[in-house]
Structures are given as C-alpha cells and as structure tokens.
Write a protein that holds these residues in place. Sequence first.
Motif, short mmCIF file in Angstrom:
data_model
loop_
_atom_site.label_atom_id
_atom_site.label_comp_id
_atom_site.label_asym_id
_atom_site.label_seq_id
_atom_site.Cartn_x
_atom_site.Cartn_y
_atom_site.Cartn_z
N LYS A 358 0.84 -1.18 -0.16
CA LYS A 358 -0.14 0.14 0.00
C LYS A 358 0.79 1.26 0.01
O LYS A 358 1.90 1.17 0.78
CB LYS A 358 -0.91 -0.05 1.21
CG LYS A 358 -1.81 1.12 1.39
CD LYS A 358 -2.58 0.89 2.75
CE LYS A 358 -3.76 2.23 2.64
NZ LYS A 358 -4.58 2.08 4.06
N PHE A 373 6.06 2.30 -0.79
CA PHE A 373 4.84 1.42 -0.54
C PHE A 373 5.25 0.68 0.85
O PHE A 373 6.51 0.79 1.30
CB PHE A 373 4.91 0.19 -1.55
CG PHE A 373 4.16 0.47 -2.97
CD1 PHE A 373 2.89 0.17 -3.23
CD2 PHE A 373 4.92 1.23 -3.76
CE1 PHE A 373 2.16 0.56 -4.44
CE2 PHE A 373 4.26 1.56 -5.12
CZ PHE A 373 2.92 1.36 -5.29
N LEU A 443 -2.80 -5.55 -3.94
CA LEU A 443 -3.58 -4.29 -3.99
C LEU A 443 -4.58 -3.97 -4.94
O LEU A 443 -4.07 -3.91 -6.07
CB LEU A 443 -2.58 -3.01 -3.70
CG LEU A 443 -3.34 -1.85 -3.79
CD1 LEU A 443 -4.15 -1.32 -2.44
CD2 LEU A 443 -2.26 -0.63 -3.86
N GLN A 446 -6.35 1.71 -4.88
CA GLN A 446 -5.89 2.75 -4.11
C GLN A 446 -5.73 4.05 -4.88
O GLN A 446 -5.30 4.12 -5.94
CB GLN A 446 -4.58 2.76 -3.46
CG GLN A 446 -4.29 3.50 -2.23
CD GLN A 446 -3.04 3.24 -1.41
OE1 GLN A 446 -2.21 2.57 -2.03
NE2 GLN A 446 -2.72 4.29 -0.65
N GLN A 462 -0.68 5.13 8.25
CA GLN A 462 -0.10 4.02 8.17
C GLN A 462 -0.13 3.28 9.45
O GLN A 462 0.51 3.77 10.55
CB GLN A 462 1.26 3.89 7.46
CG GLN A 462 2.17 2.58 7.81
CD GLN A 462 1.44 1.35 7.17
OE1 GLN A 462 0.70 1.38 6.24
NE2 GLN A 462 1.99 0.22 7.42
#
Length: 465
Positions: A358, A373, A443, A446, A462
Amino acid sequence: MPRGSAPANPLSSLYGRAIEIDPSFPYFQNRSPDSIAQELKVHGYRVVYYVLTADSDVQPALIRAFHRHGMRVWYATFLNGVYSRKDLPAGWSAWRMVTRGDLEGHPVQDGFTRLCLNNPQYRVWKKQQIVKMLKTYPFDGVALMEPYWPEYPGPQSPEYGCFCASCQASFQKMFPGSPLPDILHPESPNAPNRNPALWQNWLTFRRASVIAFLNDLINGPGGIRAETPSKPVCVWTLALDVPNAAQQLADIYGLDAAAIAAQVRPDAICFETDWPDWSRPDLPPDYVKRYASLFNAVRQVAPQMPLIMQADIGSEPQDRRSIEWIRAFEKACADLGLQGTLLYAYSLGDATYHEPPKVVKVRVLPHRIQLVFTSCVGASSAGDTLHYTFSGGALEKAIVDGNRVTLLLKAPPPKGARCTLTLRFIANDPARLLFHDAPPAILQEQTLSFVWQEGLNVSLAQSTP
C-alpha cells in the motif's frame, strides 16, 4: 516507569523498537540502500541490527542510508562460528570446535562452521576483526551474538562441544591432571553419570570459558573498549522456557547472564529466544513473561543494565508471526520494563507474505512522482504504467526500486493543479521472500489525491506493525 525498569540511559536511542536485517537475503537484493532504509522507517523502526555473515559483505552505503533516515545501526556479528568461511584466514580449520558428532565420526553438516571460544588464535583474529569493523565503518555499536557452547538439549546433541585440543589444555589448566568427560560411553569412569564431580568441573569450565572469551574481546588488551571506547557493546544471551531456566542455560550453553552482567559489564544485554521456544507455532506473544526470572537475575547484579528481548517472527513457516502478534509481544516486553525489542528478521513476518502493498508516501518531483509502498512490489505489475491512472497527464514509464516506484510523466501538470492517481492490481514480490508458499498479495485499488507542487511530500496514514 514500569516496575523494575532501568533509569534513563544516555544510549537509549540505541534501544527501543529494533529490527534485524541480513542484506544477503533476497528481499534486500537488487534495490537501492535508500529504499531499504525507507521501508524500515515506514514501519516505525529506528534501530537496526545489521547482521553480517561475512564482514567483507558490508555495504557502507546502507549504513549511511539508515543514518540519513534517522536510524541507529548495530554491527551484529556471530561469535561461536560463521555461516560463511570466505573471510577466514589460512589455518582457520584448526579453530574448529570438536563436537559429539565429530567424536562419533559423523561431523555435523548444517551450514554453520563452529569455532572454539578457547582457541587463542581465533580469539585474536575475532577481536581484531571486530575492532577493524568498528574503526572502518560508522556503526553506532556492536552486538556480540551467540557467545555460547552448543547445544540444546545437552550432551546427547550431535552439536554438543567443545572437545578440541584448546579446550583440553584450558580445562587441565583449570583442573590440573583432569581428563575431559566421556559423553559417548555411559560405562566409562569419566562419563557424566559415573563421575559427577568431573561433570560439575566441566560445566564450571564451560561457563568460565564464555566469561573469559567475552572479557577478552570487550575488556582485554586490543579489545573493543581499549580501541573503540565510544562504541557501546550489547552481549547476547539466551532465554528458554524450562524449569530452573538460569541453571539449565548455564549447564547446556555455558551462559550465565547475571555473571556476564557483573563480570563483563557490557552496555546492554539482549535475550535471544532459544529455538525450542521460537519454533512453536502456538507460542503466545506474551511468552516473555516466563523469562521474568532471567531478567530479574540480571537486575539484581546490574540494576541499570538495559535489557532487550529478541523474537523470531518467521525463520520457519510455522512460526510466521502476524502484526497483531508483534504488537502484543512488544507490549508484553514494555510491561516487563524491558528497554527494547528486537525482531528477527525483517521480511520474515506474516505481513510480508499476506498483506498487499500500500502506498504510504507520495513525493512530487520534476516530471515524476515517487511512491513509497509498505513492502516490495513486483515489477510485472508495479513496473507497468497500465496499472496507474493519473489525472494530470500521461505516464511514460514506471521504475521499480524495492518498495518504491517512480512514475515518469510525459509532461507535468500545471503548478497547483489538483491531481488524483489511482493504482490497480499492484502485487507484492513473492520471489524476494524466504519461502515460496503463498500467492502474491495484491492491492486491488488505491486512489491518491494531492496538489501538484514540486518538492511536495505527502505522508498517508499507516498502521505500524
């Protein structure tokens, strides 16, 4: 401050939430040092134990990258042997431990070369190597890993030792005229069960040898404190959940953490979880509470000694630990008043296998966007511009660097333009993982929103594993 915790220590920035890395693992290959440091920083680590299985493999650029990102770096080196022989000098084979397997004519072949703590030439060489590394590279301290005799559960283990000529000479110097115990023949007059006095002398000798070895490396002539007095020393010992743990660790491994604290006086002690415990698939995260007597024994002789607890989070598939497990482990350690936690090793935990990558940071640069990421991404997805939709214009290229992707733009949008960037079907990189037993974590989608302004850094929420 939790009960039993040590007062504030001027070296406290070297403790706290720490992680081990071994750059020889595939996860750290073919990527920039800065991407490695940034990935660890994303997950909240501020202390790194840089494990070197061969000192010649050291990467100064990686140490500098950690420092740039505000992290402290320990030089972590094994003491009772090597995984790689390439740095050993001519004649090193005389330093080998003689184990039960050797005595039986079946040498242990497990990829680790055990070297004798009592061999004087090995001691000299190891001391010089440590000092050279600390003088040559900007490490913040040295972690002396695994300074013990093998091996659990005791003399029945093929790895049990050592019975080399150096040990025989040292044993007879401590106990003149005494033979070494005979662990192969139960009917021998020198067998442990037939000669308990000899066996007790042997156990005393093994404990004394560990202390003498550490004292020489740290406090002896030409040692760490004489040559690099500004570099703190963390000595590792073991922790094991067995009855009368301190006595068993002393008898099996020659390890006495309280004696090390009192006689060697390191700057910190790290308790490494022993393999019979860490390999348990059902190990609860608060298992460290069972080690309280070991911690308290050190505190009785060195109340200000910083104590660190090391846990394995995935050396074998059955002990792969989740983010929730890690958080609970760290809380249990804090509740016990420990000054730090240490995980072995980054890239081995469950999240690296099963959590989709992510984006947690966006950086706007001239004609490009850099994405950071949570984990390494696969080039087949993250390196393909078809997986991105950018409202500010066409993308020319996607360049993957570990956990970072740089998107090159054909033309940048106007300054101040409101932009969105949508990522779809970005996978992690299973080829980098230690075990290949899980499908890619993907993923699905996003969307990132930001204003185009060169030099802009946007950090996204996060959760810390």
